[in-house]
Design a protein around this motif. Sequence first.
Motif, PDB file in Angstrom:
ATOM      1  N   ALA A  98      35.406 -38.942 -21.776  1.00  0.00           N
ATOM      2  CA  ALA A  98      33.980 -39.002 -22.077  1.00  0.00           C
ATOM      3  C   ALA A  98      33.333 -37.660 -21.785  1.00  0.00           C
ATOM      4  O   ALA A  98      32.402 -37.231 -22.467  1.00  0.00           O
ATOM      5  CB  ALA A  98      33.331 -40.116 -21.247  1.00  0.00           C
ATOM      6  N   TYR A  99      33.848 -36.980 -20.757  1.00  0.00           N
ATOM      7  CA  TYR A  99      33.291 -35.688 -20.382  1.00  0.00           C
ATOM      8  C   TYR A  99      33.463 -34.676 -21.508  1.00  0.00           C
ATOM      9  O   TYR A  99      32.521 -34.024 -21.942  1.00  0.00           O
ATOM     10  CB  TYR A  99      33.966 -35.182 -19.108  1.00  0.00           C
ATOM     11  N   SER A 100      34.700 -34.538 -21.994  1.00  0.00           N
ATOM     12  CA  SER A 100      34.965 -33.554 -23.034  1.00  0.00           C
ATOM     13  C   SER A 100      34.306 -33.931 -24.352  1.00  0.00           C
ATOM     14  O   SER A 100      33.822 -33.075 -25.086  1.00  0.00           O
ATOM     15  CB  SER A 100      36.472 -33.365 -23.216  1.00  0.00           C
ATOM     16  N   ARG A 101      34.279 -35.235 -24.669  1.00  0.00           N
ATOM     17  CA  ARG A 101      33.640 -35.669 -25.911  1.00  0.00           C
ATOM     18  C   ARG A 101      32.150 -35.373 -25.902  1.00  0.00           C
ATOM     19  O   ARG A 101      31.566 -35.037 -26.927  1.00  0.00           O
ATOM     20  CB  ARG A 101      33.875 -37.162 -26.129  1.00  0.00           C
ATOM     21  N   SER A 102      31.530 -35.466 -24.724  1.00  0.00           N
ATOM     22  CA  SER A 102      30.095 -35.202 -24.632  1.00  0.00           C
ATOM     23  C   SER A 102      29.774 -33.743 -24.895  1.00  0.00           C
ATOM     24  O   SER A 102      28.637 -33.404 -25.215  1.00  0.00           O
ATOM     25  CB  SER A 102      29.576 -35.611 -23.243  1.00  0.00           C
ATOM     26  N   LEU A 103      30.771 -32.869 -24.773  1.00  0.00           N
ATOM     27  CA  LEU A 103      30.563 -31.434 -25.005  1.00  0.00           C
ATOM     28  C   LEU A 103      31.163 -30.963 -26.318  1.00  0.00           C
ATOM     29  O   LEU A 103      31.160 -29.772 -26.616  1.00  0.00           O
ATOM     30  CB  LEU A 103      31.200 -30.635 -23.861  1.00  0.00           C
ATOM     31  N   ILE A 107      30.016 -25.681 -28.190  1.00  0.00           N
ATOM     32  CA  ILE A 107      31.093 -24.726 -27.940  1.00  0.00           C
ATOM     33  C   ILE A 107      30.693 -23.707 -26.882  1.00  0.00           C
ATOM     34  O   ILE A 107      31.496 -23.329 -26.022  1.00  0.00           O
ATOM     35  CB  ILE A 107      31.492 -24.013 -29.251  1.00  0.00           C
ATOM     36  N   GLU A 108      29.445 -23.280 -26.921  1.00  0.00           N
ATOM     37  CA  GLU A 108      28.976 -22.289 -25.946  1.00  0.00           C
ATOM     38  C   GLU A 108      29.067 -22.841 -24.522  1.00  0.00           C
ATOM     39  O   GLU A 108      29.491 -22.145 -23.601  1.00  0.00           O
ATOM     40  CB  GLU A 108      27.536 -21.894 -26.256  1.00  0.00           C
ATOM     41  N   ARG A 109      28.704 -24.119 -24.361  1.00  0.00           N
ATOM     42  CA  ARG A 109      28.756 -24.738 -23.038  1.00  0.00           C
ATOM     43  C   ARG A 109      30.201 -24.918 -22.576  1.00  0.00           C
ATOM     44  O   ARG A 109      30.509 -24.695 -21.405  1.00  0.00           O
ATOM     45  CB  ARG A 109      28.039 -26.098 -23.081  1.00  0.00           C
ATOM     46  N   ILE A 110      31.085 -25.282 -23.500  1.00  0.00           N
ATOM     47  CA  ILE A 110      32.494 -25.418 -23.144  1.00  0.00           C
ATOM     48  C   ILE A 110      33.056 -24.082 -22.670  1.00  0.00           C
ATOM     49  O   ILE A 110      33.753 -24.001 -21.656  1.00  0.00           O
ATOM     50  CB  ILE A 110      33.305 -25.947 -24.345  1.00  0.00           C
ATOM     51  N   GLU A 114      34.565 -23.333 -18.957  1.00  0.00           N
ATOM     52  CA  GLU A 114      35.942 -22.854 -18.798  1.00  0.00           C
ATOM     53  C   GLU A 114      35.975 -21.523 -18.058  1.00  0.00           C
ATOM     54  O   GLU A 114      36.849 -21.285 -17.223  1.00  0.00           O
ATOM     55  CB  GLU A 114      36.610 -22.722 -20.164  1.00  0.00           C
ATOM     56  N   SER A 115      35.014 -20.656 -18.349  1.00  0.00           N
ATOM     57  CA  SER A 115      34.963 -19.359 -17.664  1.00  0.00           C
ATOM     58  C   SER A 115      34.702 -19.528 -16.184  1.00  0.00           C
ATOM     59  O   SER A 115      35.302 -18.844 -15.344  1.00  0.00           O
ATOM     60  CB  SER A 115      33.867 -18.482 -18.294  1.00  0.00           C
ATOM     61  N   VAL A 116      33.821 -20.444 -15.846  1.00  0.00           N
ATOM     62  CA  VAL A 116      33.562 -20.728 -14.432  1.00  0.00           C
ATOM     63  C   VAL A 116      34.819 -21.279 -13.772  1.00  0.00           C
ATOM     64  O   VAL A 116      35.185 -20.889 -12.654  1.00  0.00           O
ATOM     65  CB  VAL A 116      32.380 -21.720 -14.299  1.00  0.00           C
ATOM     66  N   ALA A 117      35.504 -22.206 -14.462  1.00  0.00           N
ATOM     67  CA  ALA A 117      36.715 -22.797 -13.887  1.00  0.00           C
ATOM     68  C   ALA A 117      37.780 -21.739 -13.629  1.00  0.00           C
ATOM     69  O   ALA A 117      38.440 -21.738 -12.593  1.00  0.00           O
ATOM     70  CB  ALA A 117      37.256 -23.874 -14.826  1.00  0.00           C
ATOM     71  N   ARG A 289      19.980 -27.784 -13.973  1.00  0.00           N
ATOM     72  CA  ARG A 289      20.545 -27.043 -12.845  1.00  0.00           C
ATOM     73  C   ARG A 289      21.960 -26.572 -13.151  1.00  0.00           C
ATOM     74  O   ARG A 289      22.332 -25.435 -12.851  1.00  0.00           O
ATOM     75  CB  ARG A 289      20.564 -27.910 -11.582  1.00  0.00           C
ATOM     76  N   ALA A 290      22.766 -27.465 -13.731  1.00  0.00           N
ATOM     77  CA  ALA A 290      24.167 -27.129 -13.995  1.00  0.00           C
ATOM     78  C   ALA A 290      24.280 -25.958 -14.954  1.00  0.00           C
ATOM     79  O   ALA A 290      25.062 -25.017 -14.727  1.00  0.00           O
ATOM     80  CB  ALA A 290      24.894 -28.348 -14.545  1.00  0.00           C
ATOM     81  N   LYS A 291      23.518 -25.989 -16.037  1.00  0.00           N
ATOM     82  CA  LYS A 291      23.584 -24.902 -17.018  1.00  0.00           C
ATOM     83  C   LYS A 291      23.090 -23.583 -16.420  1.00  0.00           C
ATOM     84  O   LYS A 291      23.712 -22.529 -16.608  1.00  0.00           O
ATOM     85  CB  LYS A 291      22.761 -25.264 -18.251  1.00  0.00           C
ATOM     86  N   ALA A 292      21.979 -23.646 -15.697  1.00  0.00           N
ATOM     87  CA  ALA A 292      21.435 -22.429 -15.096  1.00  0.00           C
ATOM     88  C   ALA A 292      22.364 -21.885 -14.017  1.00  0.00           C
ATOM     89  O   ALA A 292      22.548 -20.672 -13.885  1.00  0.00           O
ATOM     90  CB  ALA A 292      20.049 -22.716 -14.508  1.00  0.00           C
TER      91      ALA A 292
END
Length: 307
Positions: A98-103, A107-110, A114-117, A289-292
């Motif tokens: 559900a997490y990946s499907r929601s994104l 593409i920009e958010r994915i 991934e870069s943060v991970a 908050r998460a995006k920022a």
Amino acid sequence: MKFLLARIIGNSLPPRHNSGQTVDNLRFLLENEPTEKCFKKVFIVNRIFNLSERNEVLELLREFDAEYVEIPFSLSEYKKVSISEDELLVNRLAKPSAYSRSLANDIERIDQIESVAKNRKKIIYAMNNNGARNFVIRKYRNDYNWVLPLDGNCYFQNSSLEVLKNELLNSDTLDKCFVLPMFRLGNNINPLTAVHSSLTPCEPQLIFGSKTKFLFDEDRPYGRRPKVDLLMRLGVPGAWDNWEYPPWEKHSDLESVYRGKFSYSKSWVFRLKSGEDCQEIGKEPWVSRAKARDSAILRVLAELDQR
């Protein structure tokens, strides 16, 4: 009985935070927060890599004759930290969820996530939030009955500090922690007159008894449930019970031997404003908050890598 009230002072991270919020909120605390003889206050200056901000923080602490300990940021140590390539990244977004499907359409958010991970180890060193919390617990637990490793923006009113003092004085369950409710304040809420009962509680703070054995997980970076992980291991219920883990993140130990080692505090603490209202008290503020936060993390790492 003696209590240690520590504030962990970290970097301002725009766009998650307002520019200069670390200094602004620290000054507010030093000028306005009440004192109570049972509580020994100390400020932990936690790897502030912005040199001008670090100097302002230290000057302000000295101006108010406040006790502090610095955990320094070392560019040479940061340079040794490599990009993480471990089992947490093997299935980054490969497993349907559900997490990946929601994104799926973002593409920009994915790419951002991934870069943060990938930069997990760099974030752990540079931000050091769980490292600083554990530093406080290890350093002071043997000398104080209760230790409060609080985030730097936390603020007590007279009434909340008095409630907490009486509660801790009358508690002898030093092998447990207290779950301290926290309430976020927006731009239009005055911390001096705010009424906690009219606000919605958010992720709480934790107060550690001198005989507790558990710590925060220092392998969890800023922005990736560093505090929530311990709440889940203790069995503290909350919104996080329904959160899904991204495929690359390790799961919390829900069978922890420390499960149930907590009590709820009747006191409360406010979190001073640290960013735009949409990140604090707006509609679905955790999304903003998460995006920022992820944007701020990547901006900081790019600056540090350039240095």
